[in-house]
Design an enzyme around this catalytic site. Sequence first.
Site, mmCIF file in Angstrom:
data_model
loop_
_atom_site.group_PDB
_atom_site.id
_atom_site.type_symbol
_atom_site.label_atom_id
_atom_site.label_comp_id
_atom_site.label_asym_id
_atom_site.label_seq_id
_atom_site.Cartn_x
_atom_site.Cartn_y
_atom_site.Cartn_z
ATOM 1 N N GLU A 265 0.805 -1.191 -0.138
ATOM 2 C CA GLU A 265 -0.034 -0.056 -0.097
ATOM 3 C C GLU A 265 1.061 1.028 -0.002
ATOM 4 O O GLU A 265 1.635 1.386 1.084
ATOM 5 C CB GLU A 265 -0.913 0.015 1.192
ATOM 6 N N CYS A 302 -2.542 7.683 4.706
ATOM 7 C CA CYS A 302 -2.801 7.471 3.357
ATOM 8 C C CYS A 302 -3.650 8.047 2.638
ATOM 9 O O CYS A 302 -3.753 8.214 1.431
ATOM 10 C CB CYS A 302 -2.859 5.880 3.405
#
Lengths: 525, 525
Positions: A265, A302
Amino acid sequence: MQLTGQQLIGQSCYSASGTPIWAINPATGKQLQPGYLSGGKEEVDHACELANSAKIDFRNTSTEERAVFLETIAEEIMNLGETLVTRCMQETGLPQGRIEGERGRTCGQLKLFAQLLRSGEWFDARIDPSLPERQPLPRADLRYHKIALGPVAVFGASNFPLAFSVAGGDTAAAFAAGCPVIVKAHSAHPGTAELVGKAIQNAVSSCQLPEGVFSLLYGSGNNLGQALVTDPRIKAVGFTGSRSGGTALMRLAQARPEPIPVYAEMSSINPVVLLPQALKNQAIKLGEEFIGSLTMGAGQFCTNPGLILAIKSKALDNFIAAAHQAIEQVPAQTMLTPGIYQAYTNGLTSLNNNGSISSSSKGLSSDQPNTCQAAFFVTQASNFLNDERLANEVFGASSVLVECDDFEQLKNLTQQLEGQLTACLHMEKADLTMAQSLLPTLEEKAGRVMVNSWPTGVEVCHAMVHGGPYPATSDARSTSVGSAAIDRFLRPVCYQNLPQELLPTDLRDGNPLGISILVDGKRSL
Amino acid sequence: MQLTGQQLIGQSCYSASGTPIWAINPATGKQLQPGYLSGGKEEVDHACELANSAKIDFRNTSTEERAVFLETIAEEIMNLGETLVTRCMQETGLPQGRIEGERGRTCGQLKLFAQLLRSGEWFDARIDPSLPERQPLPRADLRYHKIALGPVAVFGASNFPLAFSVAGGDTAAAFAAGCPVIVKAHSAHPGTAELVGKAIQNAVSSCQLPEGVFSLLYGSGNNLGQALVTDPRIKAVGFTGSRSGGTALMRLAQARPEPIPVYAEMSSINPVVLLPQALKNQAIKLGEEFIGSLTMGAGQFCTNPGLILAIKSKALDNFIAAAHQAIEQVPAQTMLTPGIYQAYTNGLTSLNNNGSISSSSKGLSSDQPNTCQAAFFVTQASNFLNDERLANEVFGASSVLVECDDFEQLKNLTQQLEGQLTACLHMEKADLTMAQSLLPTLEEKAGRVMVNSWPTGVEVCHAMVHGGPYPATSDARSTSVGSAAIDRFLRPVCYQNLPQELLPTDLRDGNPLGISILVDGKRSL
């Protein structure tokens, strides 16, 4: 509990002999004791050997045994009490409430996987019964479910020292799947890692699981991580971090004699589209909410809203003014590490020096070390389309608003975007046609599409997708948050004509686990 | 229907200008007309542009529309009648019954995906309803399903000119998922490819789908395939063929600016373990059955039994004698292509020259071109463990039996095997303990584990796994046969807080499609 600075391999603790790693308290800039001596090939080999010998027994534990294991880890983490919270605050500069909240999320995540295990949904069980009389050929008895891939290497994130780290989402999903886990501790929070690692060690022991189910290794630089990803006994990798780190792991994993999946990720700027009617009626409110989402946790998420897209209008001017005004009152916040602070500062300098910024504003400054001064920039669509630096992620509380001439240009711009974790639309009823026109592109670009929400805040549940097309992640077919994350560590196996005694319990006649099974393609409960 | 030798791009046909490809009738060694002029970058660009413009409309077709499309393709294939069967026989040397059977399988496969689409199971739909009163934070409304990845490149197999080719499993699965498909025709059966390609063109037209949904390209050498896999508009690759071909595509796909998944089904020797009691009671029968499975279709199956493992015994001697005797009566069969015949001959020469073969036998020879003389070799476990050439796949009717000193050695040998498509156990009740001891390794090494079955014959159904760990395939998390193959071309998307008008139909309130949904983690019908 005394921190030892040792590697946790199975049930033992070892002192390694490489370069020491010290945590830095970002709020003071001072080293925290103890030092963690880096491990290398030897420690990786030992941990992999144990994981490999544990893999079959662990894979073959019952779902109930693994559910109890996950719940025990959660209990052991809570048992660490203030020790964990205090150390984690020192290592990350994050406030107590945030750490306690993240601890709750981490334990909730472990319990969600326990619930998933008990439901049996993760097996994806299927039975196509035999058809002995079928012409021209009979059909054999065919049964299908998913099994663990094997030992998994997990690289934790700096920005979630609990929820995406030693006992975080990757570890929880891999354990749930029945995969032994070897974690490489993040060098920014080695003490937090050791405390949580000990909690897992205790859970392995009290659940009487084979010790190889879990190891925690420390290493500075890339050597230990490389050794781990290239060890033939490792069958998958979970990673949360930078694009350069993630793509390096992808290359290593693909160059192995047996390539393995990497779930990285990486980076995302999380576009937010403000549609005209929503802007017209809510410009000020949206501007303030935006700065709230942008600056939460010093922007170290994120899913931070790094890109705002809207069509030029008086209402957009109001939104921009409200955002400028709101950000100027946001106090500076301590960032996670000196390195992250430095990268953030460099990112801001680059944007400030970019000739195509039409206006900008910043949050309050501070003379404390490593503090993030929030930043908001405005530019024009033509600049954005011609300068890819404007679309680079600046990790921290920095965002760029792009003014578009019209809807056509806005839509075109969304089509040029890279893969993202999230995409948000702010809209009212009158914006529906535009929203419908944008939706196919947004769902193609992002793992999660939201309406009238801000991207920060990721629910840990069954319907979550925290993923998205490259470079948001290495594998758009997966999520790293939510119960569907278990699928990353499973593969299907078909059993043909097996006697009952050889079949896995969940696939035996009479559905002994009482799970949902696809029989001849039809769902049966 | 007249063959044209042209590239089928969308609804049009084009004459390319590269090196011509002619099919060879392997039974005669003679060229078949017409020649197919190779395409290149230009044709790839054109097909990709069309696919890209079709992708959103095709992804957003209803499941019923796609189900009808798949059924229409099946009808159009049947409408080709004898023309297809005749040309396919000429291009492959396969007998009429086999081609007709494979045609039935191909159409059945298309219909299975139509059934899957109508069931809605492929959506993997999930809803976690909003919890506005939850403390400390409310939960948003979260809904999840899977959507198409985008345009898919398909490389058909030589050994299944219908079922793993232009309208084969990869194409059917990708269409079902809602992905446009660009097929690179296999150069061994270009005429069969054109006929089936025209059938799909007709189905696209009569179903009023955008023309970019399907193209069929021809190219000799690697240029066209490379251009296809590296085109940024292609989002996944399906391939069936050699290990060198598959790994080359994997490398290309990983080196792209945006890496994409490659589903390559490559090589497998499909170990068969004969346990003592089964051997004792059924040595002769098993020996004969083995040769039947080995030599079916000149052994040109991915699941051909290329490796037999057993413990030395009198009964094993009887099995070996029966197999030697049976194979000596097997007539030579025409292989698919001169290239495959040559590779097979080289493989046999290498085994014949390998000093560690203790006995061998072969089938009948023939003076016809490209005919496979079946072959059976016996060696000792110690040789097999020390010489990896003995474990190389020889594509065709060749198999190696490995005699083990004891169960320990046999088990150790299974642990050394590479990834496989299948693993078989022949057993009786008294063999159960050994079978239980071997099972964890077999399920770890193979995608399908069978008892008292031979590996040839792959059922197209919901519980099938035609896949397995590398190097059997590039991705053990998938299958290339059966309805679960659709998952290769899908990715999950989460919708947060979307108004009903924006939500995809399957996720709207009231379950309008009447599908099975996971609500708050619980299965609801």
